[in-house]
Write an enzyme that holds these catalytic residues in place. Sequence first.
Site, PDB file in Angstrom:
ATOM      1  N   THR A  88      -5.733  -8.106  10.100  1.00  8.22           N
ATOM      2  CA  THR A  88      -6.065  -6.801   9.518  1.00  8.22           C
ATOM      3  C   THR A  88      -5.924  -5.683  10.545  1.00  8.22           C
ATOM      4  O   THR A  88      -5.373  -4.629  10.255  1.00  8.22           O
ATOM      5  CB  THR A  88      -7.519  -6.806   9.005  1.00  8.22           C
ATOM      6  OG1 THR A  88      -7.646  -7.853   8.040  1.00  8.22           O
ATOM      7  CG2 THR A  88      -7.895  -5.487   8.363  1.00  8.22           C
TER       8      THR A  88
ATOM      9  N   HIS B 171      -2.202  -5.894   1.251  1.00 13.96           N
ATOM     10  CA  HIS B 171      -3.464  -6.579   0.981  1.00 13.96           C
ATOM     11  C   HIS B 171      -3.154  -7.975   0.452  1.00 13.96           C
ATOM     12  O   HIS B 171      -2.132  -8.182  -0.210  1.00 13.96           O
ATOM     13  CB  HIS B 171      -4.280  -5.819  -0.083  1.00 13.96           C
ATOM     14  CG  HIS B 171      -5.432  -6.626  -0.609  1.00 13.96           C
ATOM     15  ND1 HIS B 171      -6.659  -6.650   0.021  1.00 13.96           N
ATOM     16  CD2 HIS B 171      -5.522  -7.472  -1.657  1.00 13.96           C
ATOM     17  CE1 HIS B 171      -7.455  -7.481  -0.636  1.00 13.96           C
ATOM     18  NE2 HIS B 171      -6.795  -7.987  -1.661  1.00 13.96           N
TER      19      HIS B 171
ATOM     20  N   ARG C 190      -1.562 -14.615   3.602  1.00 15.27           N
ATOM     21  CA  ARG C 190      -2.360 -14.026   4.693  1.00 15.27           C
ATOM     22  C   ARG C 190      -1.711 -14.284   6.051  1.00 15.27           C
ATOM     23  O   ARG C 190      -1.746 -13.423   6.938  1.00 15.27           O
ATOM     24  CB  ARG C 190      -3.804 -14.536   4.632  1.00 15.27           C
ATOM     25  CG  ARG C 190      -4.547 -13.951   3.425  1.00 15.27           C
ATOM     26  CD  ARG C 190      -5.961 -14.459   3.293  1.00 15.27           C
ATOM     27  NE  ARG C 190      -6.861 -13.919   4.296  1.00 15.27           N
ATOM     28  CZ  ARG C 190      -7.473 -12.739   4.200  1.00 15.27           C
ATOM     29  NH1 ARG C 190      -7.277 -11.963   3.139  1.00 15.27           N
ATOM     30  NH2 ARG C 190      -8.298 -12.342   5.141  1.00 15.27           N
TER      31      ARG C 190
ATOM     32  N   PHE D 108     -15.565   2.655   7.203  1.00 16.06           N
ATOM     33  CA  PHE D 108     -14.212   3.071   6.824  1.00 16.06           C
ATOM     34  C   PHE D 108     -14.017   3.165   5.311  1.00 16.06           C
ATOM     35  O   PHE D 108     -12.905   3.389   4.843  1.00 16.06           O
ATOM     36  CB  PHE D 108     -13.170   2.116   7.421  1.00 16.06           C
ATOM     37  CG  PHE D 108     -13.368   0.658   7.056  1.00 16.06           C
ATOM     38  CD1 PHE D 108     -12.995   0.170   5.808  1.00 16.06           C
ATOM     39  CD2 PHE D 108     -13.907  -0.232   7.980  1.00 16.06           C
ATOM     40  CE1 PHE D 108     -13.165  -1.157   5.468  1.00 16.06           C
ATOM     41  CE2 PHE D 108     -14.087  -1.581   7.654  1.00 16.06           C
ATOM     42  CZ  PHE D 108     -13.712  -2.028   6.391  1.00 16.06           C
TER      43      PHE D 108
ATOM     44  N   LYS E  74       0.830  -1.217   0.000  1.00 16.52           N
ATOM     45  CA  LYS E  74       0.000   0.000   0.000  1.00 16.52           C
ATOM     46  C   LYS E  74       0.864   1.267   0.000  1.00 16.52           C
ATOM     47  O   LYS E  74       2.079   1.206   0.240  1.00 16.52           O
ATOM     48  CB  LYS E  74      -0.956  -0.064   1.198  1.00 16.52           C
ATOM     49  CG  LYS E  74      -1.908  -1.288   1.104  1.00 16.52           C
ATOM     50  CD  LYS E  74      -3.003  -1.256   2.152  1.00 16.52           C
ATOM     51  CE  LYS E  74      -3.925  -2.463   1.988  1.00 16.52           C
ATOM     52  NZ  LYS E  74      -5.139  -2.373   2.835  1.00 16.52           N
TER      53      LYS E  74
HETATM   54  P1  CMP Z   1      -7.431  -5.013   2.863  1.00 17.25           P
HETATM   55  O1  CMP Z   1      -6.854  -6.382   3.041  1.00 17.25           O
HETATM   56  O2  CMP Z   1      -6.889  -4.195   1.762  1.00 17.25           O
HETATM   57  O3  CMP Z   1      -9.008  -5.144   2.661  1.00 17.25           O
HETATM   58  C1  CMP Z   1      -9.945  -4.249   3.217  1.00 17.25           C
HETATM   59  C2  CMP Z   1      -9.289  -3.088   3.852  1.00 17.25           C
HETATM   60  O4  CMP Z   1     -10.133  -2.258   4.611  1.00 17.25           O
HETATM   61  C3  CMP Z   1      -8.280  -3.573   4.859  1.00 17.25           C
HETATM   62  O5  CMP Z   1      -7.197  -4.183   4.221  1.00 17.25           O
HETATM   63  C4  CMP Z   1      -7.983  -2.300   5.607  1.00 17.25           C
HETATM   64  O6  CMP Z   1      -7.081  -1.469   4.918  1.00 17.25           O
HETATM   65  C5  CMP Z   1      -9.356  -1.641   5.616  1.00 17.25           C
HETATM   66  N1  CMP Z   1     -10.019  -1.854   6.901  1.00 17.25           N
HETATM   67  C6  CMP Z   1     -10.501  -3.019   7.368  1.00 17.25           C
HETATM   68  N2  CMP Z   1     -11.060  -2.852   8.583  1.00 17.25           N
HETATM   69  C7  CMP Z   1     -10.927  -1.545   8.891  1.00 17.25           C
HETATM   70  C8  CMP Z   1     -11.307  -0.746  10.000  1.00 17.25           C
HETATM   71  N3  CMP Z   1     -11.932  -1.282  11.063  1.00 17.25           N
HETATM   72  N4  CMP Z   1     -11.025   0.560   9.979  1.00 17.25           N
HETATM   73  C9  CMP Z   1     -10.401   1.088   8.918  1.00 17.25           C
HETATM   74  N5  CMP Z   1      -9.997   0.392   7.820  1.00 17.25           N
HETATM   75  C10 CMP Z   1     -10.266  -0.911   7.815  1.00 17.25           C
END
Ligand code: CMP
Length: 148
Positions: free
Chosen positions: A93, A120, A87, A59, A10
């Site tokens: 996450t 991601h 993962r 979000f 990212k």
């Molecule tokens: P990613 O794996 O790119 O897929 C969804 C994205 O949403 C995750 O990574 C985070 O960047 C974002 N995300 C997930 N949960 C939250 C949260 N609770 N608050 C803010 N961003 C989030």
Amino acid sequence: YLQLTLAILKPHVVKSPFVLQKIRDLIIDNNFKVVRSRRTTISHEEAELFYKEHRDKFFYNRLLTFMCSGPSDIYILARHDAITKWRQLMGPTKVYQAQYNAQDTIRGMFGLSDTRNATHGSDSTESAKREIMIFFKDFNINKWYNNE
Ligand code: CMP
């Protein structure tokens, strides 16, 4: 068998040469092969498509603004059991879970917040296909899987 996953490093990672190199080393050290890579600033349209399952989340706007804020490195990674292994290497996450329970993962080490969580990874073979087709339009994923 060799499985594919889509990985995104990212914008906050790409801005930091040290962190970027550390994550690249982790990719290679964990036996992933980089099948395709590109550096691009993700467009708003691509981000909407990519994150469509999150469009009702609180979000969502923050996520799109961040993901389009600067260049990302986007990889197709191949490995045995690539989706699960990537993962595992990324970690949870949520940054508090990553930093308290998974300090040796990418997000544990380099995640800054729940949004700026470093990387991601696709969550299933279906998502991997969908996500690869968004960012690598000329990549023939069906040919890849039919040839094995
Ligand atoms: P990613 O794996 O790119 O897929 C969804 C994205 O949403 C995750 O990574 C985070 O960047 C974002 N995300 C997930 N949960 C939250 C949260 N609770 N608050 C803010 N961003 C989030």
